[in-house]
Design a protein around this motif. Structure first.
Motif, mmCIF file in Angstrom:
data_model
loop_
_atom_site.group_PDB
_atom_site.id
_atom_site.type_symbol
_atom_site.label_atom_id
_atom_site.label_comp_id
_atom_site.label_asym_id
_atom_site.label_seq_id
_atom_site.Cartn_x
_atom_site.Cartn_y
_atom_site.Cartn_z
ATOM 1 N N LYS A 44 0.877 -1.461 0.353
ATOM 2 C CA LYS A 44 0.171 -0.019 0.107
ATOM 3 C C LYS A 44 0.951 1.115 -0.090
ATOM 4 O O LYS A 44 0.064 1.788 -0.913
ATOM 5 N N GLU A 65 -3.606 -6.785 -6.475
ATOM 6 C CA GLU A 65 -3.713 -6.417 -4.959
ATOM 7 C C GLU A 65 -2.152 -8.210 -4.403
ATOM 8 O O GLU A 65 -1.891 -7.323 -3.745
ATOM 9 N N LYS A 66 -2.570 -8.755 -5.544
ATOM 10 C CA LYS A 66 -1.762 -10.032 -5.062
ATOM 11 C C LYS A 66 -0.864 -10.176 -6.100
ATOM 12 O O LYS A 66 -0.333 -9.960 -7.306
#
Length: 272
Positions: A44, A65-66
């Motif tokens: 993030k 995100e992965k």
């Protein structure tokens, strides 16, 4: 009608290098160029810091995100790309001023693969931070060039592309500085996401393109500087050997590829 290009840059938590990569591209980007950065499982904090960077060009963010790996990340970029030609660039490669034009010049005729020159640059993390603050791009490139030398391993590989359809030309296919007509990428359905970790997803796609009798052209005037970074050799070698086994399983009876795999296996075991 002038062709358009899409530059696909996968990244994993290397903002200082990515910033400089984009800084070098910025003056070259026009209405016929789109830049796509694929954030492959980045933190993030990485994305928040990237959002503070400002550009005169439009940078499209593709966020996974992965952490899906090099092959799958590039496929995410390909899925969003709209250009006639796709240029693959890594997030730690600084490009000379003619980089985009050089690649596009190679795609004025029939579909092909264009390979650029690769230089290794030894620059410390402190020097990278100073370069990020430097306003004069020419000074950035001059400093990096002074700390660079030809990439030894790739310099050997260039012997395989002395002719556009040389038998072993796929061995020179490395995604840090290469361009391909998007129609070819679509025809072979992109990268094989069965390759995990480090290595040979690019050799595989280069081999499949060669099997289609696609010509390869080497242009040493298209220069990029690889900002070297440390890696764990034992882990890299382990992943490399696993991917070589996977590649051999895909094409078990191919003598040409088999010869290349034996060479690569020796390289991996010696940790060159």
């Amino acid at each position: 009608m002038e062709k358009k290009c899409s530059i696909i840059i996968p990244t994993k938590d290397k903002n200082s290098r990515l910033y400089l990569t984009l800084k070098c591209l910025e003056p070259q980007v026009d209405e016929n160029t789109e830049v796509l950065v694929v954030f492959d499982g980045c933190t993030k904090e990485t994305i928040e810091e990237f959002n503070t960077f400002t550009w005169k060009m439009n940078v499209q963010k593709v966020i996974s995100e992965k952490n899906v790996g090099r092959a799958a990340a590039r496929n995410l970029g390909i899925a969003r790309a709209t250009g006639d030609v796709i240029i693959f660039l890594d997030d730690d490669r600084l490009t000379e001023a003619n980089f985009i034009k050089g690649h596009m010049k190679g795609h004025t005729g029939d579909p092909c693969v264009v390979l650029g020159e690769r230089m290794d640059a030894k620059v410390t993390e402190f020097e990278l931070l100073d370069l990020m603050k430097e306003k004069n791009l020419a000074d950035v490139l001059s400093f990096v060039a002074e700390h660079s030398k030809k990439e030894f391993y790739y310099n050997i590989k260039k012997i395989f592309v002395k002719k556009p359809r040389a038998k072993y030309r796929f061995m020179a296919f490395i995604t840090g500085n290469v361009s391909i007509d998007r129609s070819l990428i679509n025809e072979i359905k992109g990268f094989d996401e069965g390759f995990k970790g480090w290595g040979y997803e690019d050799t595989d796609i280069g081999y499949r393109l060669a099997k289609l009798n696609i010509p390869y052209y080497q242009d040493n005037s298209i220069i990029c500087y690889h900002l070297l970074h440390s890696h764990v050799k034992s882990q890299k070698s382990k992943e490399e050997l696993k991917n070589l086994k996977y590649l051999k399983h895909k094409f078990p009876d191919d003598r040409v590829l088999g010869s290349a795999i034996r060479f690569y296996t020796l390289k991996a075991r010696l940790e060159l």
